[in-house]
Design a protein around this motif. Structure first.
Motif, PDB file in Angstrom:
ATOM      1  N   ALA A  75       0.843  -1.205   0.000  1.00 23.61           N
ATOM      2  CA  ALA A  75       0.000   0.000   0.000  1.00 23.61           C
ATOM      3  C   ALA A  75       0.877   1.254   0.000  1.00 23.61           C
ATOM      4  O   ALA A  75       0.585   2.244  -0.674  1.00 23.61           O
ATOM      5  CB  ALA A  75      -0.912  -0.005   1.226  1.00 23.61           C
ATOM      6  N   PHE A  76       1.978   1.178   0.708  1.00 27.84           N
ATOM      7  CA  PHE A  76       2.898   2.299   0.803  1.00 27.84           C
ATOM      8  C   PHE A  76       3.604   2.549  -0.530  1.00 27.84           C
ATOM      9  O   PHE A  76       3.749   3.679  -0.993  1.00 27.84           O
ATOM     10  CB  PHE A  76       3.906   1.960   1.911  1.00 27.84           C
ATOM     11  N   ARG A  77       4.015   1.433  -1.178  1.00 24.81           N
ATOM     12  CA  ARG A  77       4.781   1.530  -2.434  1.00 24.81           C
ATOM     13  C   ARG A  77       4.009   2.261  -3.518  1.00 24.81           C
ATOM     14  O   ARG A  77       4.594   2.902  -4.385  1.00 24.81           O
ATOM     15  CB  ARG A  77       5.109   0.116  -2.939  1.00 24.81           C
ATOM     16  N   ARG A  78       2.719   2.141  -3.461  1.00 23.24           N
ATOM     17  CA  ARG A  78       1.878   2.778  -4.466  1.00 23.24           C
ATOM     18  C   ARG A  78       2.158   4.277  -4.552  1.00 23.24           C
ATOM     19  O   ARG A  78       2.089   4.889  -5.613  1.00 23.24           O
ATOM     20  CB  ARG A  78       0.411   2.537  -4.083  1.00 23.24           C
ATOM     21  N   HIS A  79       2.469   4.864  -3.417  1.00 22.26           N
ATOM     22  CA  HIS A  79       2.624   6.322  -3.359  1.00 22.26           C
ATOM     23  C   HIS A  79       4.001   6.793  -3.769  1.00 22.26           C
ATOM     24  O   HIS A  79       4.280   7.975  -3.787  1.00 22.26           O
ATOM     25  CB  HIS A  79       2.314   6.816  -1.940  1.00 22.26           C
ATOM     26  N   LEU A  80       4.885   5.840  -4.024  1.00 23.63           N
ATOM     27  CA  LEU A  80       6.288   6.156  -4.315  1.00 23.63           C
ATOM     28  C   LEU A  80       6.663   5.487  -5.627  1.00 23.63           C
ATOM     29  O   LEU A  80       6.751   4.265  -5.679  1.00 23.63           O
ATOM     30  CB  LEU A  80       7.133   5.491  -3.233  1.00 23.63           C
ATOM     31  N   GLN A  81       6.875   6.233  -6.664  1.00 18.17           N
ATOM     32  CA  GLN A  81       7.194   5.615  -7.951  1.00 18.17           C
ATOM     33  C   GLN A  81       8.505   6.170  -8.490  1.00 18.17           C
ATOM     34  O   GLN A  81       9.013   7.174  -7.997  1.00 18.17           O
ATOM     35  CB  GLN A  81       6.061   5.869  -8.952  1.00 18.17           C
ATOM     36  N   ILE A  82       9.019   5.510  -9.507  1.00 17.40           N
ATOM     37  CA  ILE A  82      10.331   5.913 -10.038  1.00 17.40           C
ATOM     38  C   ILE A  82      10.319   6.015 -11.560  1.00 17.40           C
ATOM     39  O   ILE A  82       9.612   5.259 -12.233  1.00 17.40           O
ATOM     40  CB  ILE A  82      11.450   4.946  -9.580  1.00 17.40           C
ATOM     41  N   VAL A  83      11.077   6.974 -12.063  1.00 18.37           N
ATOM     42  CA  VAL A  83      11.378   7.049 -13.495  1.00 18.37           C
ATOM     43  C   VAL A  83      12.897   6.925 -13.622  1.00 18.37           C
ATOM     44  O   VAL A  83      13.636   7.719 -13.038  1.00 18.37           O
ATOM     45  CB  VAL A  83      10.900   8.390 -14.104  1.00 18.37           C
ATOM     46  N   PHE A  84      13.344   5.905 -14.364  1.00 16.39           N
ATOM     47  CA  PHE A  84      14.778   5.654 -14.505  1.00 16.39           C
ATOM     48  C   PHE A  84      15.373   6.413 -15.686  1.00 16.39           C
ATOM     49  O   PHE A  84      14.662   6.896 -16.564  1.00 16.39           O
ATOM     50  CB  PHE A  84      15.036   4.159 -14.727  1.00 16.39           C
ATOM     51  N   ASN A 107      -1.613  -4.305 -10.779  1.00 14.13           N
ATOM     52  CA  ASN A 107      -1.128  -4.790  -9.476  1.00 14.13           C
ATOM     53  C   ASN A 107      -1.907  -4.191  -8.308  1.00 14.13           C
ATOM     54  O   ASN A 107      -1.774  -4.651  -7.176  1.00 14.13           O
ATOM     55  CB  ASN A 107       0.352  -4.425  -9.304  1.00 14.13           C
ATOM     56  N   TYR A 108      -2.659  -3.140  -8.598  1.00 11.92           N
ATOM     57  CA  TYR A 108      -3.443  -2.468  -7.535  1.00 11.92           C
ATOM     58  C   TYR A 108      -4.885  -2.316  -8.011  1.00 11.92           C
ATOM     59  O   TYR A 108      -5.342  -1.210  -8.272  1.00 11.92           O
ATOM     60  CB  TYR A 108      -2.855  -1.081  -7.235  1.00 11.92           C
ATOM     61  N   PRO A 109      -5.619  -3.446  -8.135  1.00 10.87           N
ATOM     62  CA  PRO A 109      -6.970  -3.350  -8.716  1.00 10.87           C
ATOM     63  C   PRO A 109      -7.914  -2.434  -7.935  1.00 10.87           C
ATOM     64  O   PRO A 109      -8.888  -1.929  -8.503  1.00 10.87           O
ATOM     65  CB  PRO A 109      -7.459  -4.796  -8.713  1.00 10.87           C
ATOM     66  N   ASP A 110      -7.640  -2.206  -6.649  1.00 12.92           N
ATOM     67  CA  ASP A 110      -8.555  -1.359  -5.858  1.00 12.92           C
ATOM     68  C   ASP A 110      -8.257   0.125  -6.001  1.00 12.92           C
ATOM     69  O   ASP A 110      -9.026   0.962  -5.522  1.00 12.92           O
ATOM     70  CB  ASP A 110      -8.467  -1.725  -4.370  1.00 12.92           C
ATOM     71  N   VAL A 111      -7.138   0.465  -6.635  1.00  9.28           N
ATOM     72  CA  VAL A 111      -6.755   1.875  -6.729  1.00  9.28           C
ATOM     73  C   VAL A 111      -7.315   2.472  -8.022  1.00  9.28           C
ATOM     74  O   VAL A 111      -7.057   1.967  -9.115  1.00  9.28           O
ATOM     75  CB  VAL A 111      -5.205   2.017  -6.737  1.00  9.28           C
ATOM     76  N   LEU A 116      -8.586   8.959 -13.520  1.00  8.71           N
ATOM     77  CA  LEU A 116      -9.001   7.797 -14.318  1.00  8.71           C
ATOM     78  C   LEU A 116     -10.392   7.297 -13.932  1.00  8.71           C
ATOM     79  O   LEU A 116     -10.851   6.271 -14.443  1.00  8.71           O
ATOM     80  CB  LEU A 116      -7.980   6.657 -14.164  1.00  8.71           C
ATOM     81  N   LYS A 117     -11.047   8.031 -13.031  1.00 12.58           N
ATOM     82  CA  LYS A 117     -12.369   7.568 -12.524  1.00 12.58           C
ATOM     83  C   LYS A 117     -13.356   7.295 -13.651  1.00 12.58           C
ATOM     84  O   LYS A 117     -14.012   6.272 -13.682  1.00 12.58           O
ATOM     85  CB  LYS A 117     -12.956   8.621 -11.584  1.00 12.58           C
ATOM     86  N   GLU A 118     -13.406   8.250 -14.606  1.00  9.27           N
ATOM     87  CA  GLU A 118     -14.437   8.134 -15.642  1.00  9.27           C
ATOM     88  C   GLU A 118     -14.197   6.971 -16.600  1.00  9.27           C
ATOM     89  O   GLU A 118     -15.108   6.566 -17.322  1.00  9.27           O
ATOM     90  CB  GLU A 118     -14.526   9.439 -16.428  1.00  9.27           C
ATOM     91  N   VAL A 119     -12.978   6.480 -16.658  1.00  8.57           N
ATOM     92  CA  VAL A 119     -12.678   5.397 -17.603  1.00  8.57           C
ATOM     93  C   VAL A 119     -12.296   4.112 -16.860  1.00  8.57           C
ATOM     94  O   VAL A 119     -11.674   3.213 -17.423  1.00  8.57           O
ATOM     95  CB  VAL A 119     -11.538   5.813 -18.573  1.00  8.57           C
ATOM     96  N   ARG A 120     -12.714   4.010 -15.590  1.00  7.34           N
ATOM     97  CA  ARG A 120     -12.168   2.945 -14.740  1.00  7.34           C
ATOM     98  C   ARG A 120     -12.490   1.524 -15.197  1.00  7.34           C
ATOM     99  O   ARG A 120     -11.825   0.584 -14.796  1.00  7.34           O
ATOM    100  CB  ARG A 120     -12.601   3.141 -13.281  1.00  7.34           C
ATOM    101  N   HIS A 121     -13.501   1.372 -16.057  1.00  4.87           N
ATOM    102  CA  HIS A 121     -13.852   0.013 -16.481  1.00  4.87           C
ATOM    103  C   HIS A 121     -13.130  -0.413 -17.754  1.00  4.87           C
ATOM    104  O   HIS A 121     -13.370  -1.503 -18.272  1.00  4.87           O
ATOM    105  CB  HIS A 121     -15.370  -0.105 -16.677  1.00  4.87           C
ATOM    106  N   ASP A 122     -12.283   0.442 -18.274  1.00  8.22           N
ATOM    107  CA  ASP A 122     -11.659   0.145 -19.563  1.00  8.22           C
ATOM    108  C   ASP A 122     -10.158   0.446 -19.496  1.00  8.22           C
ATOM    109  O   ASP A 122      -9.752   1.603 -19.525  1.00  8.22           O
ATOM    110  CB  ASP A 122     -12.362   1.002 -20.645  1.00  8.22           C
ATOM    111  N   ARG A 123      -9.361  -0.624 -19.409  1.00  6.22           N
ATOM    112  CA  ARG A 123      -7.904  -0.472 -19.260  1.00  6.22           C
ATOM    113  C   ARG A 123      -7.292   0.346 -20.404  1.00  6.22           C
ATOM    114  O   ARG A 123      -6.398   1.154 -20.199  1.00  6.22           O
ATOM    115  CB  ARG A 123      -7.224  -1.845 -19.234  1.00  6.22           C
ATOM    116  N   LYS A 124      -7.766   0.086 -21.602  1.00  4.85           N
ATOM    117  CA  LYS A 124      -7.150   0.768 -22.742  1.00  4.85           C
ATOM    118  C   LYS A 124      -7.470   2.260 -22.711  1.00  4.85           C
ATOM    119  O   LYS A 124      -6.625   3.101 -23.034  1.00  4.85           O
ATOM    120  CB  LYS A 124      -7.611   0.143 -24.052  1.00  4.85           C
ATOM    121  N   LYS A 125      -8.687   2.597 -22.283  1.00  7.83           N
ATOM    122  CA  LYS A 125      -9.053   4.019 -22.160  1.00  7.83           C
ATOM    123  C   LYS A 125      -8.196   4.674 -21.073  1.00  7.83           C
ATOM    124  O   LYS A 125      -7.826   5.846 -21.177  1.00  7.83           O
ATOM    125  CB  LYS A 125     -10.539   4.162 -21.822  1.00  7.83           C
ATOM    126  N   MET A 126      -7.914   3.896 -20.029  1.00  2.58           N
ATOM    127  CA  MET A 126      -7.041   4.422 -18.973  1.00  2.58           C
ATOM    128  C   MET A 126      -5.681   4.784 -19.567  1.00  2.58           C
ATOM    129  O   MET A 126      -5.122   5.849 -19.298  1.00  2.58           O
ATOM    130  CB  MET A 126      -6.830   3.390 -17.869  1.00  2.58           C
TER     131      MET A 126
END
Ligand SMILES: Nc1ncnc2c1ncn2[C@@H]1O[C@H](COP(=O)(O)OP(=O)(O)OP(=O)(O)O)[C@@H](O)[C@H]1O
Length: 256
Positions: A75-84, A107-111, A116-126
Motif C-alpha cells: 500500500a505504501f509503495r503505491r505512493h512512491l514511484q520511479i522514473v529511470f 497490481n493495484y486493482p482497488d486503486v 481515471l475515474k471516468e474510464v475505470r472500467h476500460d484499461r485501454k481508455k485508462m
C-alpha cells in the motif's frame, strides 16, 4: 511527507552514504546532485525501499518504510514511484506500450486514480488518458518500445510512473539518455505534471541546469556525505560549499 533520518550504507566496507538526513514536503521538488559515485542512486534506492540502510530510517507519510511488510508495504509503495534514466529498461519489449503503462494499475486493482475515474472500467481508455497526460498521441498505443523514439519512451515511462497517482516520483537521471533537444521537452512535461498532480519530486541528476529548473531545494552529495543543502535561488551565493561551487563551474564549462 518524506523524512530521511541519519542514513548510512556501506558496500564492501566502503561507505556509499554517511549519516544523510533530508526531508521532502508534499508538492515539493528536491534535487540531489553530485559527481558519479557520490551516492545519489543509492539514496534513491533506499528511499524507494529497494535497498536497506545499515543505519537510520526513512519515514514516509508517517510510517517507517523499512519496518513495513506485506500488504502494508504494498500500500505504501503505491505512493512512491520511479522514473529511470533508461526508459527501455522499464518497458516490456514484448508488450504494446499501452499495456506497460497500465501494468501498475493491474497490481493495484482497488486503486482508481482521480484522473481515471471516468474510464475505470476500460484499461485501454485508462492508457489513453495517461498518454494524453504525457502529451502522446493515441496512435502510439499499439506500438512496441522499439518502434518509438527515446523521448516517446521516456514519456511512456513517466505515464507509467504517474499511473497510480503517487505522492512522490523519484527521477533518477530522467533526461540523461535523451538528445539535448528532447531533454527540455521532458523536463517541461515533468514540471507540468508536478503542478497538475501536486507531485513531489526527488530529482537525481548530475545536470545542474535541469535540477535548477525543476527543484526548489538542492542537496549536494560528495563521497556519500551531504556537504551542502540550500534553496535553488541560493545556488550562486558566495556561501556555497567549495564543492558545490566546483560543480557549478564544471557545468558552466560544459555549456561553453
Ligand atoms: N550494489 C552495489 N554493490 C557494491 N557497491 C555499490 C553498489 N551500489 C553502489 N555501490 C557503490 O556505492 C557508491 C555510490 O554509488 P551510487 O551509484 O549511489 O552513486 P551515484 O552518485 O548514483 O553515481 P552515478 O551518477 O554514476 O550513478 C559507489 O562507490 C558505488 O560503486
Amino acid at each position: 511527507m518524506l523524512h530521511v533520518n541519519s542514513i548510512s550504507k556501506t558496500y564492501h566496507s566502503k561507505p556509499a552514504l554517511s549519516d544523510i538526513s533530508l526531508y521532502v514536503h508534499a508538492g515539493e521538488s528536491i534535487g540531489i546532485i553530485g559527481e558519479s559515485g557520490s551516492g545519489k542512486s543509492t539514496l534513491g534506492k533506499i528511499i524507494l525501499g529497494l535497498e536497506k540502510p545499515d543505519q537510520g530510517d526513512v519515514h514516509f507519510r508517517g510510517s517507517n518504510l523499512h519496518t513495513l511488510k506485506g500488504q502494508a508495504l504494498k500500500a505504501f509503495r503505491r505512493h512512491l514511484q520511479i522514473v529511470f534514466q533508461d526508459p527501455a529498461g522499464s518497458l516490456n519489449p514484448k508488450l504494446p506500450v499501452w499495456k506497460s503503462v497500465v501494468e501498475p494499475l493491474e497490481n493495484y486493482p482497488d486503486v482508481i486514480p482521480s484522473f481515471l475515474k471516468e474510464v475505470r472500467h476500460d484499461r485501454k481508455k485508462m492508457a489513453e488518458v495517461l498518454f494524453q497526460k504525457v502529451g502522446l498521441s493515441p496512435e502510439l498505443l499499439e506500438r512496441y518500445p522499439h518502434q518509438l523514439s527515446g523521448g516517446q519512451k521516456q514519456r511512456i515511462a513517466v505515464a507509467r510512473g504517474i499511473s497510480l497517482e503517487p505522492d512522490l516520483l523519484v527521477c533518477d537521471e530522467p533526461t540523461s539518455s535523451l538528445d539535448v533537444s528532447v531533454q527540455a521537452q521532458v523536463l517541461n512535461l515533468l514540471k507540468k505534471l508536478q503542478r497538475d498532480l501536486n507531485l513531489s519530486f526527488l530529482f537525481i541528476s548530475h545536470d545542474i541546469a535541469a535540477v535548477q529548473f525543476m527543484c526548489e531545494r538542492i542537496v549536494v552529495l560528495k563521497d556519500g556525505i551531504l556537504v551542502d543543502a540550500f534553496l535553488t535561488n541560493e545556488l550562486f551565493s558566495a556561501s556555497r560549499h567549495p564543492y558545490t561551487k566546483m560543480l557549478v563551474e564544471m557545468s558552466m564549462e560544459q555549456d561553453r
